[in-house]
Design a protein around this motif. Structure first.
Motif, short mmCIF file in Angstrom:
data_model
loop_
_atom_site.label_atom_id
_atom_site.label_comp_id
_atom_site.label_asym_id
_atom_site.label_seq_id
_atom_site.Cartn_x
_atom_site.Cartn_y
_atom_site.Cartn_z
N GLY A 112 16.47 -12.37 -25.82
CA GLY A 112 15.99 -11.85 -27.10
C GLY A 112 16.82 -10.67 -27.53
O GLY A 112 17.84 -10.32 -26.89
N ALA A 113 16.42 -10.03 -28.62
CA ALA A 113 17.16 -8.87 -29.13
C ALA A 113 16.18 -7.80 -29.60
O ALA A 113 15.06 -8.11 -30.01
N ASN A 114 16.62 -6.55 -29.53
CA ASN A 114 15.80 -5.46 -30.03
C ASN A 114 16.70 -4.24 -30.19
O ASN A 114 17.83 -4.20 -29.67
N LEU A 120 11.17 -9.42 -34.55
CA LEU A 120 10.51 -10.62 -35.09
C LEU A 120 10.63 -11.87 -34.23
O LEU A 120 10.15 -12.94 -34.60
N GLY A 121 11.26 -11.78 -33.06
CA GLY A 121 11.33 -12.94 -32.18
C GLY A 121 12.39 -13.95 -32.60
O GLY A 121 12.98 -13.86 -33.67
N TYR A 122 12.59 -14.96 -31.74
CA TYR A 122 13.73 -15.86 -31.95
C TYR A 122 13.58 -16.81 -33.12
O TYR A 122 14.58 -17.35 -33.60
N ILE A 123 12.36 -17.02 -33.61
CA ILE A 123 12.19 -17.90 -34.76
C ILE A 123 12.47 -17.16 -36.06
O ILE A 123 13.16 -17.65 -36.95
N LEU A 124 11.95 -15.94 -36.18
CA LEU A 124 12.07 -15.19 -37.42
C LEU A 124 13.20 -14.15 -37.41
O LEU A 124 13.56 -13.64 -38.46
N GLY A 125 13.72 -13.84 -36.24
CA GLY A 125 14.72 -12.77 -36.17
C GLY A 125 15.57 -12.88 -34.91
O GLY A 125 16.17 -13.90 -34.63
N ASP A 126 15.60 -11.78 -34.12
CA ASP A 126 16.39 -11.72 -32.89
C ASP A 126 17.86 -12.04 -33.12
O ASP A 126 18.52 -12.70 -32.30
N GLU A 127 18.39 -11.59 -34.26
CA GLU A 127 19.81 -11.85 -34.56
C GLU A 127 20.69 -11.37 -33.40
O GLU A 127 20.50 -10.28 -32.87
N SER A 186 0.82 -1.22 0.00
CA SER A 186 0.00 0.00 0.00
C SER A 186 0.85 1.26 0.00
O SER A 186 0.36 2.36 -0.29
N ALA A 187 2.14 1.12 0.32
CA ALA A 187 3.04 2.29 0.34
C ALA A 187 3.58 2.62 -1.05
O ALA A 187 4.19 3.68 -1.25
N ILE A 188 3.36 1.74 -2.00
CA ILE A 188 3.82 1.97 -3.38
C ILE A 188 2.82 2.88 -4.08
O ILE A 188 1.66 2.50 -4.28
N ASN A 189 3.24 4.10 -4.43
CA ASN A 189 2.31 5.03 -5.07
C ASN A 189 2.58 5.23 -6.56
O ASN A 189 1.84 5.93 -7.25
N ARG A 190 3.67 4.60 -7.05
CA ARG A 190 3.97 4.70 -8.48
C ARG A 190 4.75 3.47 -8.92
O ARG A 190 5.60 2.99 -8.17
N ILE A 191 4.43 2.96 -10.10
CA ILE A 191 5.15 1.83 -10.66
C ILE A 191 5.55 2.16 -12.09
O ILE A 191 4.71 2.58 -12.90
N GLN A 192 6.83 1.98 -12.39
CA GLN A 192 7.33 2.12 -13.76
C GLN A 192 7.79 0.73 -14.20
O GLN A 192 8.77 0.21 -13.68
N PHE A 193 7.06 0.15 -15.13
CA PHE A 193 7.35 -1.21 -15.59
C PHE A 193 7.79 -1.16 -17.04
O PHE A 193 7.05 -0.74 -17.92
N TYR A 194 9.03 -1.59 -17.29
CA TYR A 194 9.56 -1.68 -18.65
C TYR A 194 9.71 -3.16 -18.99
O TYR A 194 10.46 -3.86 -18.30
N GLY A 195 8.99 -3.61 -20.03
CA GLY A 195 9.01 -5.04 -20.26
C GLY A 195 9.02 -5.48 -21.71
O GLY A 195 8.48 -4.80 -22.60
N ALA A 196 9.64 -6.64 -21.95
CA ALA A 196 9.59 -7.27 -23.26
C ALA A 196 8.15 -7.64 -23.58
O ALA A 196 7.41 -8.11 -22.72
N GLY A 197 7.73 -7.39 -24.82
CA GLY A 197 6.37 -7.72 -25.22
C GLY A 197 5.33 -6.69 -24.82
O GLY A 197 4.14 -6.87 -25.10
N GLY A 203 20.68 -14.33 -27.23
CA GLY A 203 21.08 -15.60 -26.65
C GLY A 203 20.42 -16.77 -27.34
O GLY A 203 21.06 -17.79 -27.61
N ALA A 204 19.12 -16.64 -27.62
CA ALA A 204 18.41 -17.71 -28.31
C ALA A 204 18.98 -17.93 -29.71
O ALA A 204 19.14 -19.07 -30.16
N ASN A 205 19.29 -16.83 -30.40
CA ASN A 205 19.84 -16.92 -31.75
C ASN A 205 21.23 -17.57 -31.75
O ASN A 205 21.55 -18.38 -32.62
N LEU A 206 22.04 -17.23 -30.75
CA LEU A 206 23.36 -17.87 -30.65
C LEU A 206 23.20 -19.37 -30.40
O LEU A 206 23.95 -20.18 -30.95
N GLY A 207 22.21 -19.73 -29.57
CA GLY A 207 21.96 -21.15 -29.33
C GLY A 207 21.56 -21.88 -30.59
O GLY A 207 22.03 -23.00 -30.86
N ILE A 208 20.69 -21.25 -31.39
CA ILE A 208 20.27 -21.85 -32.66
C ILE A 208 21.46 -22.04 -33.59
O ILE A 208 21.66 -23.12 -34.17
#
Length: 272
Positions: free
Chosen positions: A115-117, A133-140, A55-66, A143-148
């Motif tokens: 991922g990458a952006n 475009l995500g790890y299947i179509l892009g994300d050059e 209840s003491a939180i009066n502001r939230i800044q959320f930066y997120g993938a997707g 980490g996922a792309n290096l694994g592929i």
């Protein structure tokens, strides 16, 4: 109090503004890959126990993938339910990265983690973005792309035999295990990215080092070239950029870019 979150595909860092340490680390929260129920479960079980007085939180800044315009409302509503006294602001992880890297100065902000952006930042807002475009179509370069790329090279015989032997011994993964993890189990992107510590340990092998630099070259050419702004510094956040910084810097120089800062976790700057 202001609660700040930086969320990638694998993990989310939470901190209170002005604090000296990270408040909590939870699983990544991504409305593209997770249902409302899954995200709510993560917040309730992994975040709330670390917040003594919600209840003491009066502001939230959320930066997120997707967290694109189409998905912002889902995350906003979840956080509002848990923190009813807070004014909730949801933005992309790319905007969070840009503010951490450049504050109020223009630059090209990049994310290289699971991922990458990338995006062109004018000192206040993102003004251009090449779709990752995500790890299947892009994300050059991610980490996922290096694994592929690594698995493709490994099983198609483009890496020395000792690399394959080391991989099987250290990971205890068989070909059948890998096919199952990628094609039959959820969060294949996280599994693929989990191979990057082994890839990093093999950078002394020319074929592996070349594979990594080819991935980063594709990132620059396919994602940054469209901006046409080699006059601006390029900054990076994310574990891949941090741990593969030497390879990344070499590619940046070859491609004609000026490297700015590389920050492993933007939360450290966002919470100041």
């Amino acid at each position: 109090m202001t609660l700040i979150a930086d969320s990638g595909s694998t993990k989310t860092h939470w901190a209170l503004a002005g604090s000296g340490s990270v408040l909590a680390q939870t699983q990544g929260i991504n409305p593209v890959h997770q249902s409302r129920e899954q995200m709510a479960d993560i917040l309730v079980k992994e975040l709330l126990p670390h917040v003594p007085h919600p209840s003491a939180i009066n502001r939230i800044q959320f930066y997120g993938a997707g967290c694109t315009a189409a998905n912002t409302a889902i995350v906003e509503s979840l956080l509002t339910e848990l923190f009813p006294a807070a004014r909730v602001e949801v933005g992309t992880d790319l905007l969070g990265a840009a503010r951490a890297l450049f504050a109020d100065r223009p630059g090209i902000a990049c994310i290289l983690g699971t991922g990458a952006n990338s995006g062109l930042y004018n000192g206040r807002l993102m003004v251009a973005n090449t779709p990752p475009l995500g790890y299947i179509l892009g994300d050059e370069g991610s980490g996922a792309n290096l694994g592929i790329r690594f698995l493709n090279a490994l099983y198609k015989g483009r890496l020395p035999r000792h690399v394959a032997e080391d991989f099987e011994r250290e990971t205890q993964l068989t070909y059948a295990d890998i096919i199952g993890r990628v094609y039959r189990e959820p969060m294949a992107n996280r599994f693929l990215a989990s191979l990057t510590p082994f890839i990093h340990s093999q950078l002394y092998v020319p074929e592996v080092s070349r594979l990594v630099e080819e991935a980063f070259t594709d990132f620059f050419r396919r994602n940054l070239s469209p901006y046409g702004r080699r006059d601006l510094p390029v900054g990076f956040v994310g574990s891949i950029a941090f741990h593969f910084s030497q390879q990344l810097s070499r590619v940046a120089q070859r491609e004609g870019y000026t490297m700015g800062e590389i920050v492993k976790a933007p939360i450290e700057k966002l919470k100041r």
